[in-house]
Structures are given as C-alpha cells and as structure tokens.
Scaffold this motif. Structure first.
Motif, PDB file in Angstrom:
ATOM      1  N   MET A  36     -52.112  44.334  20.794  1.00 56.70           N
ATOM      2  CA  MET A  36     -52.860  44.245  22.052  1.00 56.70           C
ATOM      3  C   MET A  36     -53.417  45.606  22.474  1.00 56.70           C
ATOM      4  O   MET A  36     -54.545  45.700  22.951  1.00 56.70           O
ATOM      5  CB  MET A  36     -51.966  43.700  23.169  1.00 56.70           C
ATOM      6  N   ARG A  37     -52.651  46.657  22.290  1.00 56.83           N
ATOM      7  CA  ARG A  37     -53.045  48.001  22.730  1.00 56.83           C
ATOM      8  C   ARG A  37     -54.200  48.545  21.890  1.00 56.83           C
ATOM      9  O   ARG A  37     -55.192  49.024  22.419  1.00 56.83           O
ATOM     10  CB  ARG A  37     -51.850  48.944  22.652  1.00 56.83           C
ATOM     11  N   TYR A  38     -54.067  48.485  20.574  1.00 66.10           N
ATOM     12  CA  TYR A  38     -55.032  49.182  19.711  1.00 66.10           C
ATOM     13  C   TYR A  38     -56.230  48.335  19.274  1.00 66.10           C
ATOM     14  O   TYR A  38     -57.257  48.879  18.920  1.00 66.10           O
ATOM     15  CB  TYR A  38     -54.320  49.772  18.500  1.00 66.10           C
ATOM     16  N   PHE A  39     -56.079  47.016  19.298  1.00 64.19           N
ATOM     17  CA  PHE A  39     -57.196  46.189  18.865  1.00 64.19           C
ATOM     18  C   PHE A  39     -57.910  45.500  20.033  1.00 64.19           C
ATOM     19  O   PHE A  39     -59.112  45.279  19.980  1.00 64.19           O
ATOM     20  CB  PHE A  39     -56.736  45.152  17.837  1.00 64.19           C
ATOM     21  N   LEU A  40     -57.183  45.167  21.080  1.00 60.66           N
ATOM     22  CA  LEU A  40     -57.788  44.478  22.219  1.00 60.66           C
ATOM     23  C   LEU A  40     -57.847  45.360  23.466  1.00 60.66           C
ATOM     24  O   LEU A  40     -58.321  44.923  24.511  1.00 60.66           O
ATOM     25  CB  LEU A  40     -57.016  43.190  22.515  1.00 60.66           C
TER      26      LEU A  40
END
Length: 181
Positions: A36-40
């Motif tokens: 969630m942090r790095y891709f979204l």
C-alpha cells in the motif's frame, strides 16, 4: 503429576499456536502495508499501533512458558555441565523457586495494571483509540502460565530428587555432543 504436566503442555500448545498466528498476522500486515505504501501511496495508518501494541506482545507473552519448557530461553549452565544429576536438580530447585517468585510478582502487578486500565478505559491517542487493557492482559496471562510452569517444575524436580525417579528429565548440556567450556 503426569496429568498436570500434560494439561500444562496442552495449554502451552494452544498459546503457542496463538503466538504463531499473531506472528503470521504481523507478516501479513507488514506485507500489505509495504504494498500500500510504495505502490498505491496509501499506507495503513493503523498498522504500527496494532503490531506494536497487541501483536508483538502476544508473540512474546503467549510463547513464554512453552519456550521455557522446550529449553529455548538463554541458559547459563557452564557450571552445571560438570555437576552430577542430583546437584543439577538442586540448582534447578533454586532457579525455579526464584523464577516462580519473580514471575508471580509480575503476574500480580500486571493483573492490577490491566484491571486499572480496563476500569479507567485507557486508550492510546491517535487516529484509532486503541484500548490498552487487552495488550496489558497478555502480561499476567503469559507470566501467570510461566509461574505455574515453574511451580510444577519445582515440584517435579523435588519429587525426582527425593524419590530418585525421573519425574522430569535432567537437562545436561545443549544438545548431542555440544559442550561449552
């Protein structure tokens, strides 16, 4: 004595599975948080609090007694390796008695703290008001079971010493062929 040892081991097994489940949930949450942090670009805001407040405490306190039973705790036994079995049992009597007393105090004061947190409705400040008492309750649960395990171990060592029969085996050394000198 054997039924008590079996019942205690069964409780430790259940808590061990719960501890393993908590560890698995930690891994899932961290994995999802990274995705969630790095891709979204939308991290899980609650992940750190849930993991640090509840799950890490569950992993530690729920596995405390089982780890002792399996001999997984740090054990400074360099002197014990040269002792005959009766002397090892005497040292085990001393250490289990002291350990049971220490863990009984931790259990008692942990229970008082848990009851106080529950009665005063303690919560963490933040986006989610996490109640603190469930995490605090893990302390008297895990330490209480550890106290019980140490008390049973004390009685078993005493019976073994008095009767000459191995109610519980004498632990000598770390493993087959391992000696530290």
């Amino acid at each position: 004595m054997k039924p008590i040892l079996r019942a205690l081991s069964a409780i430790e097994d259940v808590l061990g599975w719960l501890s393993a489940a908590a560890m698995f949930v930690i891994m899932l949450i961290v994995f999802c948080d990274v995705i969630m942090r790095y891709f979204l670009h939308s991290p899980l805001s609650w992940a750190y609090d849930l993991i640090s407040l509840y799950l890490v405490a569950a992993v530690f306190f729920l596995s405390l007694s089982a780890a002792y039973t399996e001999g997984a705790h740090v054990n400074v036994d360099i002197l014990q390796q040269s002792f005959p079995p009766p002397a090892i049992r005497l040292t085990e009597l001393l250490t289990t008695a002291i350990g049971a007393l220490v863990f009984a105090f931790i259990t008692y004061f942990g229970a008082l703290r848990t009851i106080d947190a529950y009665a005063s409705r303690d919560v963490l400040s933040g986006a989610i008001p996490w109640p603190t008492w469930p995490s605090l309750a893990l302390v008297p649960l895990g330490c209480g079971l550890m106290t019980l395990r140490l008390a049973v171990q004390f009685i078993a060592q005493l019976l073994s010493l008095v009767t000459g029969r191995d109610v519980v085996p004498v632990r000598i050394g770390h493993g087959e062929g391992e000696h530290f000198e």
